[in-house]
Design a protein around this motif. Structure first.
Motif, PDB file in Angstrom:
ATOM      1  N   LEU A  44      80.104 -14.243  -0.707  1.00 31.03           N
ATOM      2  CA  LEU A  44      79.482 -12.768  -1.303  1.00 31.03           C
ATOM      3  C   LEU A  44      79.716 -12.276  -0.065  1.00 31.03           C
ATOM      4  CD1 LEU A  44      77.222 -14.020  -3.938  1.00 31.03           C
ATOM      5  CD2 LEU A  44      76.438 -12.529  -2.695  1.00 31.03           C
ATOM      6  N   ASN A  45      79.145 -11.261  -0.889  1.00 35.12           N
ATOM      7  CA  ASN A  45      79.338 -10.413   0.463  1.00 35.12           C
ATOM      8  C   ASN A  45      77.714  -9.222  -0.697  1.00 35.12           C
ATOM      9  OD1 ASN A  45      79.492  -7.341   2.161  1.00 35.12           O
ATOM     10  ND2 ASN A  45      80.219  -9.021   3.136  1.00 35.12           N
ATOM     11  N   GLU A  46      76.900  -8.967  -0.304  1.00 35.25           N
ATOM     12  CA  GLU A  46      76.210  -7.511  -0.627  1.00 35.25           C
ATOM     13  C   GLU A  46      76.652  -6.443  -0.353  1.00 35.25           C
ATOM     14  OE1 GLU A  46      71.764  -8.507  -0.174  1.00 35.25           O
ATOM     15  OE2 GLU A  46      72.338 -10.481   0.050  1.00 35.25           O
ATOM     16  N   LYS A  47      77.126  -5.846   0.894  1.00 35.81           N
ATOM     17  CA  LYS A  47      77.314  -4.490   0.905  1.00 35.81           C
ATOM     18  C   LYS A  47      78.275  -3.937   0.559  1.00 35.81           C
ATOM     19  CE  LYS A  47      75.516  -4.938   5.936  1.00 35.81           C
ATOM     20  NZ  LYS A  47      76.185  -4.519   7.179  1.00 35.81           N
ATOM     21  N   ILE A  48      79.836  -5.345   0.027  1.00 38.22           N
ATOM     22  CA  ILE A  48      80.726  -4.685  -1.083  1.00 38.22           C
ATOM     23  C   ILE A  48      79.778  -4.341  -2.950  1.00 38.22           C
ATOM     24  CG2 ILE A  48      82.159  -5.516  -2.284  1.00 38.22           C
ATOM     25  CD1 ILE A  48      83.212  -7.685   0.255  1.00 38.22           C
ATOM     26  N   ILE A  49      79.128  -5.347  -3.117  1.00 37.76           N
ATOM     27  CA  ILE A  49      78.582  -5.510  -4.398  1.00 37.76           C
ATOM     28  C   ILE A  49      77.668  -3.842  -4.154  1.00 37.76           C
ATOM     29  CG2 ILE A  49      76.431  -5.678  -5.902  1.00 37.76           C
ATOM     30  CD1 ILE A  49      76.988  -8.865  -4.939  1.00 37.76           C
ATOM     31  N   PHE A  50      76.593  -3.435  -3.405  1.00 41.02           N
ATOM     32  CA  PHE A  50      75.806  -2.696  -3.303  1.00 41.02           C
ATOM     33  C   PHE A  50      76.759  -1.018  -2.977  1.00 41.02           C
ATOM     34  CE2 PHE A  50      72.779  -6.422  -3.718  1.00 41.02           C
ATOM     35  CZ  PHE A  50      72.039  -5.840  -5.033  1.00 41.02           C
ATOM     36  N   ASN A  51      77.251  -1.192  -1.850  1.00 42.42           N
ATOM     37  CA  ASN A  51      77.516  -0.287  -0.680  1.00 42.42           C
ATOM     38  C   ASN A  51      78.906   0.455  -1.116  1.00 42.42           C
ATOM     39  OD1 ASN A  51      75.324  -1.217   1.020  1.00 42.42           O
ATOM     40  ND2 ASN A  51      74.667   0.078   0.149  1.00 42.42           N
ATOM     41  N   THR A  52      80.093  -0.549  -1.893  1.00 40.33           N
ATOM     42  CA  THR A  52      81.009  -0.482  -2.124  1.00 40.33           C
ATOM     43  C   THR A  52      81.627   0.378  -3.294  1.00 40.33           C
ATOM     44  OG1 THR A  52      81.657  -1.948  -0.426  1.00 40.33           O
ATOM     45  CG2 THR A  52      83.499  -0.599  -1.282  1.00 40.33           C
ATOM     46  N   PRO A  53      82.356   1.725  -2.560  1.00 39.32           N
ATOM     47  CA  PRO A  53      82.753   2.527  -4.259  1.00 39.32           C
ATOM     48  C   PRO A  53      83.725   1.056  -4.945  1.00 39.32           C
ATOM     49  CG  PRO A  53      82.819   3.708  -2.591  1.00 39.32           C
ATOM     50  CD  PRO A  53      82.453   2.558  -1.954  1.00 39.32           C
ATOM     51  N   VAL A  54      83.245   0.883  -6.117  1.00 40.53           N
ATOM     52  CA  VAL A  54      83.128   0.510  -7.421  1.00 40.53           C
ATOM     53  C   VAL A  54      85.387  -0.038  -7.596  1.00 40.53           C
ATOM     54  CG1 VAL A  54      84.044  -0.033 -10.108  1.00 40.53           C
ATOM     55  CG2 VAL A  54      81.730   0.812  -9.081  1.00 40.53           C
ATOM     56  N   GLU A  55      85.557   1.067  -6.769  1.00 39.64           N
ATOM     57  CA  GLU A  55      87.408   1.263  -7.514  1.00 39.64           C
ATOM     58  C   GLU A  55      87.994   0.751  -5.617  1.00 39.64           C
ATOM     59  OE1 GLU A  55      86.032   4.994  -5.427  1.00 39.64           O
ATOM     60  OE2 GLU A  55      85.178   3.352  -7.483  1.00 39.64           O
ATOM     61  N   PHE A  56      87.372   0.217  -4.875  1.00 36.10           N
ATOM     62  CA  PHE A  56      87.620  -0.026  -3.993  1.00 36.10           C
ATOM     63  C   PHE A  56      86.849  -1.884  -3.512  1.00 36.10           C
ATOM     64  CE2 PHE A  56      87.606   4.213  -2.542  1.00 36.10           C
ATOM     65  CZ  PHE A  56      88.950   4.332  -2.432  1.00 36.10           C
ATOM     66  N   ARG A  57      86.544  -1.897  -3.981  1.00 35.17           N
ATOM     67  CA  ARG A  57      85.613  -3.192  -4.244  1.00 35.17           C
ATOM     68  C   ARG A  57      86.349  -4.547  -4.380  1.00 35.17           C
ATOM     69  NH1 ARG A  57      80.165  -2.305  -8.134  1.00 35.17           N
ATOM     70  NH2 ARG A  57      78.926  -0.442  -6.041  1.00 35.17           N
ATOM     71  N   TRP A  58      87.964  -4.676  -4.880  1.00 41.30           N
ATOM     72  CA  TRP A  58      88.527  -5.529  -4.564  1.00 41.30           C
ATOM     73  C   TRP A  58      89.314  -5.248  -3.404  1.00 41.30           C
ATOM     74  CZ3 TRP A  58      93.950  -5.891  -4.176  1.00 41.30           C
ATOM     75  CH2 TRP A  58      94.408  -7.083  -4.586  1.00 41.30           C
ATOM     76  N   GLU A  59      89.919  -4.020  -3.215  1.00 40.33           N
ATOM     77  CA  GLU A  59      90.388  -4.151  -1.895  1.00 40.33           C
ATOM     78  C   GLU A  59      89.176  -5.467  -0.588  1.00 40.33           C
ATOM     79  OE1 GLU A  59      92.031  -0.402   0.928  1.00 40.33           O
ATOM     80  OE2 GLU A  59      93.199  -1.039  -0.805  1.00 40.33           O
ATOM     81  N   GLU A  60      88.922  -4.282  -1.027  1.00 40.98           N
ATOM     82  CA  GLU A  60      87.181  -4.815   0.339  1.00 40.98           C
ATOM     83  C   GLU A  60      87.201  -6.289   0.270  1.00 40.98           C
ATOM     84  OE1 GLU A  60      86.547  -3.464   3.385  1.00 40.98           O
ATOM     85  OE2 GLU A  60      87.483  -1.915   1.847  1.00 40.98           O
ATOM     86  N   SER A  61      87.077  -6.648  -0.913  1.00 37.75           N
ATOM     87  CA  SER A  61      86.629  -8.384  -1.227  1.00 37.75           C
ATOM     88  C   SER A  61      87.987  -9.115  -0.421  1.00 37.75           C
ATOM     89  CB  SER A  61      86.654  -8.565  -2.599  1.00 37.75           C
ATOM     90  OG  SER A  61      85.120  -7.965  -2.841  1.00 37.75           O
ATOM     91  N   VAL A  62      89.415  -8.760  -0.880  1.00 34.04           N
ATOM     92  CA  VAL A  62      89.973  -9.265  -0.226  1.00 34.04           C
ATOM     93  C   VAL A  62      90.552  -8.951   1.611  1.00 34.04           C
ATOM     94  CG1 VAL A  62      93.127  -9.127   0.192  1.00 34.04           C
ATOM     95  CG2 VAL A  62      92.168  -9.832  -2.647  1.00 34.04           C
ATOM     96  N   LYS A  63      90.160  -8.160   1.819  1.00 37.21           N
ATOM     97  CA  LYS A  63      89.807  -8.052   3.411  1.00 37.21           C
ATOM     98  C   LYS A  63      89.042  -9.225   3.944  1.00 37.21           C
ATOM     99  CE  LYS A  63      91.711  -2.995   3.492  1.00 37.21           C
ATOM    100  NZ  LYS A  63      90.893  -1.475   4.122  1.00 37.21           N
ATOM    101  N   LEU A  64      87.628  -8.870   3.421  1.00 37.79           N
ATOM    102  CA  LEU A  64      86.602 -10.062   3.946  1.00 37.79           C
ATOM    103  C   LEU A  64      87.477 -11.455   4.134  1.00 37.79           C
ATOM    104  CD1 LEU A  64      83.590  -9.722   4.190  1.00 37.79           C
ATOM    105  CD2 LEU A  64      83.970 -10.487   1.657  1.00 37.79           C
ATOM    106  N   ILE A  65      88.415 -11.656   3.375  1.00 36.88           N
ATOM    107  CA  ILE A  65      89.039 -13.115   3.097  1.00 36.88           C
ATOM    108  C   ILE A  65      90.485 -13.489   4.329  1.00 36.88           C
ATOM    109  CG2 ILE A  65      87.854 -14.288   1.811  1.00 36.88           C
ATOM    110  CD1 ILE A  65      90.299 -13.965   0.116  1.00 36.88           C
ATOM    111  N   GLY A  66      90.101 -12.065   4.814  1.00 36.31           N
ATOM    112  CA  GLY A  66      91.283 -11.743   6.225  1.00 36.31           C
ATOM    113  C   GLY A  66      92.653 -11.274   5.358  1.00 36.31           C
TER     114      GLY A  66
END
Length: 176
Positions: A150-172
């Motif tokens: 879980l990453n609060e920066k993705i929830i609250f600070n990442t634009p909605v359209e980039f959250r999937w991509e950023e979540s995938v990057k978070l796991i390498g």
């Protein structure tokens, strides 16, 4: 393991074609042997604002507090309001996800947000995602989902359209 995937992101695999979950990121709020519950964090209603919710629920609001989008939390309980939020966390019925994140669905936190005295960071959703006993575990074993922290920066600070991509990057994983 008592928490299962609670406090995790559930990330849809690229091939998931279910229109409710294709390319979604779901914050898992509860997961026990009885099932799982979470909120999709990367889909918004194009025609409903928080101001509309306040008006519908007859909650007075300050100008500026109703400008946030309303998220599509999932295909279950689509008429119910759910709020992922940062501090303060001590609202009626809050489920603590971390020391700085909770999920609530009670009027007190919504009223405080409307008045400008609630949590500074929040995501308001209509609906949620739910899985019966063993269902989520079976879907993960079938490679329907990836799991990540879980990453609060993705929830609250990442634009909605980039959250999937950023979540995938978070796991390498490189999403391309």
């Amino acid at each position: 393991m008592s928490d299962f995937f609670k406090k995790s992101f559930l990330i849809a695999m690229p091939g998931l074609m279910d229109p409710n979950f294709s390319q979604t990121v779901t914050c898992i709020c509860e997961h026990t042997s009885m099932g799982a519950f979470g909120l999709v964090i990367n889909r918004t209603h194009s025609f409903i604002s928080v101001k509309d919710l306040f008006t519908e629920l007859k909650i007075e609001y300050q100008s500026g507090t109703g400008t946030s989008p309303v998220h599509i939390g999932g295909p279950v309980h689509t008429e119910e309001v759910f709020i992922l939020h940062g501090p303060p966390l001590h609202w009626e019925g809050s489920i603590l996800l971390s020391q700085t994140l909770a999920m609530s669905n009670t009027r007190d936190v919504l009223t405080a947000i409307a008045a400008g005295s609630g949590p500074a960071s929040f995501l308001i959703a209509l609906g949620c995602a739910g899985w019966g006993p063993g269902q989520l575990e079976a879907e993960i074993k079938s490679n329907v989902w990836l799991t990540g922290p879980l990453n609060e920066k993705i929830i609250f600070n990442t634009p909605v359209e980039f959250r999937w991509e950023e979540s995938v990057k978070l796991i390498g994983i490189d999403p391309s």
